[in-house]
Design an enzyme around this catalytic site. Structure first.
Site, PDB file in Angstrom:
ATOM      1  N   SER A 199     -30.860  -6.165 -22.853  1.00 47.47           N
ATOM      2  CA  SER A 199     -31.389  -4.917 -23.415  1.00 47.47           C
ATOM      3  C   SER A 199     -31.953  -5.098 -24.816  1.00 47.47           C
ATOM      4  O   SER A 199     -31.453  -5.900 -25.606  1.00 47.47           O
ATOM      5  CB  SER A 199     -30.278  -3.857 -23.472  1.00 47.47           C
ATOM      6  N   HIS A 224     -25.956   2.896 -22.299  1.00 49.80           N
ATOM      7  CA  HIS A 224     -25.150   1.995 -21.463  1.00 49.80           C
ATOM      8  C   HIS A 224     -23.648   2.190 -21.671  1.00 49.80           C
ATOM      9  O   HIS A 224     -22.883   2.192 -20.697  1.00 49.80           O
ATOM     10  CB  HIS A 224     -25.550   0.538 -21.719  1.00 49.80           C
TER      11      HIS A 224
END
Length: 275
Positions: free
Chosen positions: A150, A227
């Site tokens: 990410s 997340h």
């Protein structure tokens, strides 16, 4: 506005959405939309798109029955044998040709893109990732690790603000001196500058993820909020994970792995919401 937002939330309730896999045999119009809607790692040519839909890759999207040809959100996944620490090799490496290649054990979520700007604020991503994890676990039971690679889109902005604050207890005068090397646009190519910056930036990144909070007490990084709120955990901070101009501009090259452990997702999600 509030009434319309409530209506959209009910109309686009995840219970109405269908999860579909997109591959190279999908309609050309849909593939063109993927290229247009991809926001994390731009797809510049059909060959790049074809690589992202190869046999060792997966792409899943949510659709609504009233918009059958319009993806609402999609996620791209790489099936690998180890956890990656950089995005450029993942995007450019060729597909494995050997049929005898060992089955992959790691599913890497490396891009997730919302397609409809008009539905900003309506959350699909948390349901999408969890459903894709379940789908992949059923399709390929040998997969043991579900992890992301990410971006860190707010790190550079946060660092600039912290460095400009003379009263900040996060950044020392020595740190500020070292951080001046970031003014050299070619610092990534200079081994001495890179070596000097790494311990300072990695230490500040650890503070950024663990201690920097927004006004509501949540992590300041939007990708981290997404997340961690989904039940993932911060697994690893990667030095020079993205050396593209965007990656260097937003995060000085840092990327992060968030890990989705099937046994911990619900517990982590509840801990994030409550605490």
């Amino acid at each position: 506005d509030a009434d319309l937002h409530t209506l959209l939330e009910s109309w686009f309730n995840p219970g109405f959405l269908t999860l579909e896999r997109i591959d190279w045999r999908s309609p050309a119009a849909l593939l063109e939309k993927l290229m247009r809607y991809e926001k994390v790692h731009r797809i510049k040519a059909l060959e790049e798109l074809k690589r992202r839909l190869a046999a060792d890759r997966r792409c899943f999207a949510f659709f609504h029955p009233a918009l059958p040809d319009e993806p609402l959100i999609f996620v791209e996944v790489a099936l690998m044998s180890e956890v990656p620490d950089a995005i450029q090799p993942l995007l450019t490496q060729a597909a494995p040709k050997d049929a005898a290649t060992e089955p992959p054990t790691v599913a890497v979520f490396y891009s997730i893109s919302n397609c409809q700007d008009g539905l900003k604020g309506i959350s699909f991503g948390n349901f999408l990732i969890k459903q894709v994890v379940e789908e992949l676990a059923k399709e390929q039971p040998q997969l043991k690790t579900f992890i992301t690679l990410s971006p860190v889109p707010s790190f550079a902005r946060w660092l600039d603000r912290a460095a400009a604050d003379d009263k900040s207890q996060v950044i020392t005068d020595r740190d500020r001196l070292v951080l001046q090397m970031l003014r050299d646009p070619g610092w990534v190519e200079e081994a001495e500058e890179e070596e000097g910056l790494k311990p300072v930036l990695m230490s500040l990144a650890a503070h950024y993820f663990l201690s920097a909070k927004s006004h509501d007490g949540r992590p300041i990084d939007p990708v981290a909020r997404f997340h961690l709120g989904n039940g993932a955990r911060l697994e690893r901070i990667n030095w020079l994970g993205d050396v593209s101009s965007k990656g260097l501009g937003e995060a000085h090259g840092l990327m992060v792995n968030y890990r989705y452990d099937l046994k911990e997702i619900e517990r982590n999600h509840e801990a994030f919401i409550n605490d």
